[in-house]
Design an enzyme around this catalytic site. Structure first.
Site: not given
Ligand code: UD1
Ligand code: UDP
Length: 381
Positions: A97, A119, A133, A209, A211, A242
């Protein structure tokens, strides 16, 4: 040859698609499987790609610091247009999602390429929780042609929306495939921070994490954690933070510099799941963790007001705690003080899968595309 393009972009999608990519690769004689990543996440995605040894054929590298939903949507959509044009797959597989999920399904639809949704069918029925999501998975469901529902509840959600039963397969969740391949009783951390943790303490493993939790809800959660470490000397918090700067700012303000609160970088999947196994309690707003912790017999306080994963709550291993300081503090204290309550929640249950979800998904694809006459078996709780 059946040409399949698997598209994902974030850490959880990668973890949950990796076992499926591996399974598809065992069918090289009939399936040509390629991976395209949007890299909506960068470092957190790369951690997973390297652990599972996946080399994408296409990497759109779209992530920007502080990106918003418009940025991700536009960059992913235009990047995927070219990838789909070049690859012309018979089927695109997406997961879950995220914005990458929805956009990959949309791009495939624009090119009239069938979509398989892994999923599928998770719902809260609340438009803004989780945001975005809940709507991403609805829209992906509308665009998809084959739906791989992890549980019977998810299947029912899709049937309630009028989707044809013949296109829905109940497979279990691939996260359990990844987890079972990774969690080990004899695992040793090879990390200076984790090696220095006193596992005689009760470890609270925390991640946040979402939003909709940015700002005040996160402050509420972190203030509850402060109270808990103040009041319980035998408790230690491990919090892989995160990468989102909007999360990091508040975490640092509320929890920076506290004794027995370790704020660390996101962990690789392998140490992370093995850390769940050594923890007393998991507190998280993550989706994936709600599926993993029950398998490992760890209670989860879900730091949200809604969940699309009712199975663990029904099984008694997850509890929807909300995000206020009072509620999070109350439920955490209950699990620290009341041994009987704790043991009831700490039952290992597997409502999400049995480690064979990827196999069932590949069986279903082979069946749908005429490569096998055998219907896939159905995952039952
Ligand atoms: C995204 C997904 C969410 C998922 C989550 C898993 C959307 C809208 N949200 O949210 O569904 O649960 O990922 O973690 O698709 N960033 C880094 N390095 C990384 C990853 C993220 O620097 O490897 C920082 C960046 O500044 C980025 C911010 O995190 O802009 C947010 O990342 P983003 O993918 O927009 O949203 P998430 O909250 O990670
Ligand atoms: N996870 C990881 N390292 C971390 C925190 C989480 O590998 O430091 C893994 C966790 O085991 C799970 C996945 O990341 O499988 C969950 O990701 P996240 O919480 O970012 O996203 P969501 O599941 O809420 O979409």
């Amino acid at each position: 040859m059946l040409k399949i393009l698997v598209v994902f972009g974030t850490r959880p999608e990668a973890i949950k698609m990796a076992p499926l990519v591996r399974e598809l690769e065992t069918r090289r004689e009939e399936i040509d499987c390629k991976v395209a990543v949007t890299a909506q996440h960068r470092e957190m995605l790369d951690q997973v790609l390297s652990l599972f040894g996946i080399t994408p054929a296409h990497d759109l590298d779209i992530m920007r610091q502080g990106q918003n939903l418009f940025d991700i949507t536009c960059r992913a959509l235009s990047g995927l247009q070219q990838v789909l044009q070049m690859e012309a797959p018979d089927l695109v597989l997406v997961h879950g999602d995220t914005t990458t999920t929805f956009v990959a399904a949309l791009a495939s639809f624009y090119r009239q390429i069938p979509v398989g949704h892994v999923e599928a069918g998770l719902r809260t029925r609340d438009k803004f929780s989780p945001f975005p999501e809940e709507i991403n998975r609805h829209l992906t469901g509308v665009l998809a042609d084959i739906h791989f529902a992890p549980t019977p509840t998810a299947r029912q959600n899709l049937l309630d929306e009028g989707l044809p039963a013949g296109n829905i397969f109940v497979t279990g969740n691939t996260v359990i495939d990844a987890l079972l391949a990774t969690a080990r009783a004899d695992y040793r951390f090879n990390d200076p921070v984790l090696d220095s943790v006193g596992f005689d303490k009760r470890i609270l493993l925390v991640t946040t994490h979402r939003r909709e939790n940015l700002g005040a809800p996160m402050r509420g959660i972190y203030r509850a954690l402060r109270e808990i470490v103040d009041d319980y000397r035998d408790v230690e918090v491990i919090f892989p933070v995160h990468k989102n700067p909007a999360v990091r700012r508040v975490v640092e303000e509320e929890l920076g510099g506290l004794d027995r609160v370790r704020l660390i970088e996101p962990l690789d999947y392998e140490p992370f799941v093995n850390l769940i196994g050594r923890s007393y309690l998991v507190l998280s707003d993550s989706g994936g963790l709600q599926e993993e912790a029950p398998s490992l017999g760890k209670p989860v306080l879900v730091l949200r007001n809604t969940t699309e994963r009712p199975e663990a709550v029904c099984a008694g291993t997850a509890l929807l705690a909300g995000t206020t300081r009072e509620a999070v503090s109350f439920e955490t204290r209950r699990l620290l003080d009341d041994k009987e309550f704790y043991s009831r929640m700490a039952n290992a249950v597997n409502p999400y899968g049995d480690g064979r979800a990827s196999k069932r998904i590949v069986q279903a694809i082979r069946y749908k595309y005429g490569l096998s006459a055998e219907r896939p078996d159905v995952f039952c709780l």
